[in-house]
Scaffold this motif. Sequence first.
Motif, PDB file in Angstrom:
ATOM      1  N   MET A   1      -7.345 -12.791 -10.921  1.00 36.01           N
ATOM      2  CA  MET A   1      -6.577 -13.769 -10.664  1.00 36.01           C
ATOM      3  C   MET A   1      -4.979 -13.542 -11.372  1.00 36.01           C
ATOM      4  N   ASP A   2      -3.941 -13.771 -10.407  1.00 33.84           N
ATOM      5  CA  ASP A   2      -2.875 -13.407 -10.992  1.00 33.84           C
ATOM      6  C   ASP A   2      -2.193 -14.822 -11.419  1.00 33.84           C
ATOM      7  N   GLU A   3      -1.003 -14.720 -12.019  1.00 28.48           N
ATOM      8  CA  GLU A   3      -0.223 -16.065 -12.447  1.00 28.48           C
ATOM      9  C   GLU A   3      -0.178 -17.114 -11.652  1.00 28.48           C
ATOM     10  N   GLU A   4       0.089 -16.771 -10.192  1.00 26.06           N
ATOM     11  CA  GLU A   4       0.299 -17.922  -9.251  1.00 26.06           C
ATOM     12  C   GLU A   4      -0.984 -18.398  -8.952  1.00 26.06           C
ATOM     13  N   GLY A   5      -2.161 -17.834  -9.333  1.00 23.00           N
ATOM     14  CA  GLY A   5      -3.337 -18.385  -8.673  1.00 23.00           C
ATOM     15  C   GLY A   5      -4.122 -17.759  -7.633  1.00 23.00           C
TER      16      GLY A   5
ATOM     17  N   ALA B   1       0.937  -1.287  -0.057  1.00 19.85           N
ATOM     18  CA  ALA B   1       0.081   0.005   0.089  1.00 19.85           C
ATOM     19  C   ALA B   1       0.931   1.262  -0.033  1.00 19.85           C
ATOM     20  N   GLN B   2       2.160   1.136   0.374  1.00 22.96           N
ATOM     21  CA  GLN B   2       2.996   2.364   0.366  1.00 22.96           C
ATOM     22  C   GLN B   2       3.388   2.788  -0.904  1.00 22.96           C
ATOM     23  N   SER B   3       3.103   1.955  -1.977  1.00 23.11           N
ATOM     24  CA  SER B   3       3.753   2.245  -3.513  1.00 23.11           C
ATOM     25  C   SER B   3       2.247   1.972  -4.333  1.00 23.11           C
ATOM     26  N   THR B   4       2.491   2.996  -5.379  1.00 23.26           N
ATOM     27  CA  THR B   4       1.203   3.138  -6.296  1.00 23.26           C
ATOM     28  C   THR B   4       1.903   2.658  -7.835  1.00 23.26           C
ATOM     29  N   ASN B   5       3.391   2.458  -7.866  1.00 26.29           N
ATOM     30  CA  ASN B   5       3.842   2.422  -9.140  1.00 26.29           C
ATOM     31  C   ASN B   5       4.361   0.984  -9.341  1.00 26.29           C
ATOM     32  N   TYR B   6       3.346   0.298  -9.721  1.00 25.79           N
ATOM     33  CA  TYR B   6       3.518  -1.192 -10.069  1.00 25.79           C
ATOM     34  C   TYR B   6       2.395  -1.680 -11.206  1.00 25.79           C
ATOM     35  N   THR B   7       2.849  -2.606 -11.646  1.00 28.20           N
ATOM     36  CA  THR B   7       1.898  -3.079 -12.771  1.00 28.20           C
ATOM     37  C   THR B   7       1.476  -4.554 -12.301  1.00 28.20           C
ATOM     38  N   VAL B   8       0.223  -5.121 -12.334  1.00 26.68           N
ATOM     39  CA  VAL B   8      -0.081  -6.192 -12.151  1.00 26.68           C
ATOM     40  C   VAL B   8      -0.758  -6.991 -13.414  1.00 26.68           C
ATOM     41  N   LYS B   9      -0.349  -8.247 -13.633  1.00 27.43           N
ATOM     42  CA  LYS B   9      -1.078  -8.951 -14.650  1.00 27.43           C
ATOM     43  C   LYS B   9      -2.003  -9.827 -14.041  1.00 27.43           C
ATOM     44  N   ALA B  10      -3.267  -9.648 -14.549  1.00 22.25           N
ATOM     45  CA  ALA B  10      -4.391 -10.388 -13.840  1.00 22.25           C
ATOM     46  C   ALA B  10      -5.341 -10.990 -15.114  1.00 22.25           C
ATOM     47  N   LYS B  11      -6.107 -11.880 -14.930  1.00 21.81           N
ATOM     48  CA  LYS B  11      -7.114 -12.486 -15.640  1.00 21.81           C
ATOM     49  C   LYS B  11      -8.268 -12.214 -14.924  1.00 21.81           C
ATOM     50  N   ILE B  12      -9.565 -11.614 -15.570  1.00 19.53           N
ATOM     51  CA  ILE B  12     -10.768 -11.459 -14.948  1.00 19.53           C
ATOM     52  C   ILE B  12     -11.598 -12.805 -14.751  1.00 19.53           C
TER      53      ILE B  12
ATOM     54  N   LEU C   1      -4.080  -2.375 -20.025  1.00 20.67           N
ATOM     55  CA  LEU C   1      -3.648  -2.770 -21.393  1.00 20.67           C
ATOM     56  C   LEU C   1      -4.101  -4.315 -21.416  1.00 20.67           C
ATOM     57  N   LYS C   2      -4.682  -4.617 -22.584  1.00 23.57           N
ATOM     58  CA  LYS C   2      -5.080  -6.240 -22.875  1.00 23.57           C
ATOM     59  C   LYS C   2      -3.678  -6.914 -23.229  1.00 23.57           C
ATOM     60  N   THR C   3      -3.591  -8.166 -22.684  1.00 18.56           N
ATOM     61  CA  THR C   3      -2.350  -8.890 -23.266  1.00 18.56           C
ATOM     62  C   THR C   3      -2.919 -10.256 -23.329  1.00 18.56           C
ATOM     63  N   GLU C   4      -2.114 -11.063 -24.275  1.00 18.85           N
ATOM     64  CA  GLU C   4      -2.340 -12.504 -24.696  1.00 18.85           C
ATOM     65  C   GLU C   4      -1.235 -13.348 -24.019  1.00 18.85           C
ATOM     66  N   ASN C   5      -0.367 -12.743 -23.301  1.00 19.65           N
ATOM     67  CA  ASN C   5       0.518 -13.328 -22.443  1.00 19.65           C
ATOM     68  C   ASN C   5       0.447 -13.960 -21.306  1.00 19.65           C
ATOM     69  N   TRP C   6      -0.398 -15.023 -21.263  1.00 20.95           N
ATOM     70  CA  TRP C   6      -0.899 -15.680 -19.766  1.00 20.95           C
ATOM     71  C   TRP C   6      -0.277 -16.753 -19.465  1.00 20.95           C
ATOM     72  N   SER C   7       0.532 -17.141 -18.366  1.00 20.85           N
ATOM     73  CA  SER C   7       1.256 -18.369 -17.986  1.00 20.85           C
ATOM     74  C   SER C   7       0.707 -18.878 -16.845  1.00 20.85           C
ATOM     75  N   GLY C   8      -0.561 -18.150 -16.026  1.00 24.18           N
ATOM     76  CA  GLY C   8      -1.266 -18.689 -14.999  1.00 24.18           C
ATOM     77  C   GLY C   8      -1.934 -19.812 -15.364  1.00 24.18           C
ATOM     78  N   PRO C   9      -2.721 -20.349 -14.303  1.00 24.58           N
ATOM     79  CA  PRO C   9      -3.604 -21.320 -14.343  1.00 24.58           C
ATOM     80  C   PRO C   9      -4.696 -21.129 -15.181  1.00 24.58           C
ATOM     81  N   ARG C  10      -5.281 -21.953 -15.980  1.00 23.71           N
ATOM     82  CA  ARG C  10      -6.249 -22.058 -16.996  1.00 23.71           C
ATOM     83  C   ARG C  10      -7.775 -21.546 -16.258  1.00 23.71           C
ATOM     84  N   TYR C  11      -7.904 -22.203 -15.233  1.00 21.86           N
ATOM     85  CA  TYR C  11      -9.217 -22.161 -14.516  1.00 21.86           C
ATOM     86  C   TYR C  11      -8.789 -21.654 -13.174  1.00 21.86           C
ATOM     87  N   PHE C  12      -9.893 -20.957 -12.557  1.00 19.26           N
ATOM     88  CA  PHE C  12      -9.893 -20.352 -11.151  1.00 19.26           C
ATOM     89  C   PHE C  12     -10.067 -21.270 -10.249  1.00 19.26           C
TER      90      PHE C  12
END
Length: 153
Positions: free
Chosen positions: A48-52, A14-25, A109-120
């Motif tokens: 959900m992030d790439e770690e699930g 919460a101390q920083s706002t300068n980050y990027t998260v990659k997530a699937k809706i 920004l939309k990305t196609e580069n997903w290496s996380g779990p396929r299902y939630f």
Amino acid sequence: MENNKITLFRSLNAQSTNYTVKAKIISMWNKKMNGSNSQIYRVDMLLMDEEGSFIQCSCLHKLFKRFLKFFVVDDCLLFHKPSLAKDTTKIKVTGNDQKLSLYAFSSVLKTENWSGPRYFFRFTDFKSVLSKKVEVNTPIGIYSCITIIITFT
């Protein structure tokens, strides 16, 4: 987006706002304006992030013109500079005490580069649940399979 380094949900601060998260809706729902059944006040999402790992994310109606086109279930997005704040909602869908919010300085920004779990969801055997090997505050669902044998005489 100037920050190419992806921050996982477990590393959000919460101390920083300068980050990027990659997530699937994973899921989306709307909160209506008070006194109006037709106007949307806020869009909430389960991400959900790439770690699930999961986190809730919100976007207020004032920013819909910028972000609404990106909100598609099962799409993978890069959220740059979202705000991290205490989740004050009555029902916590993730078990997480914090949630992300999009604000004026955020970008998506939309990305196609997903290496996380396929299902939630994750499968866990019932013995692990009974022996309390499942992490505390982990939502679980019970699936029951009943076999019925019918004999004709």
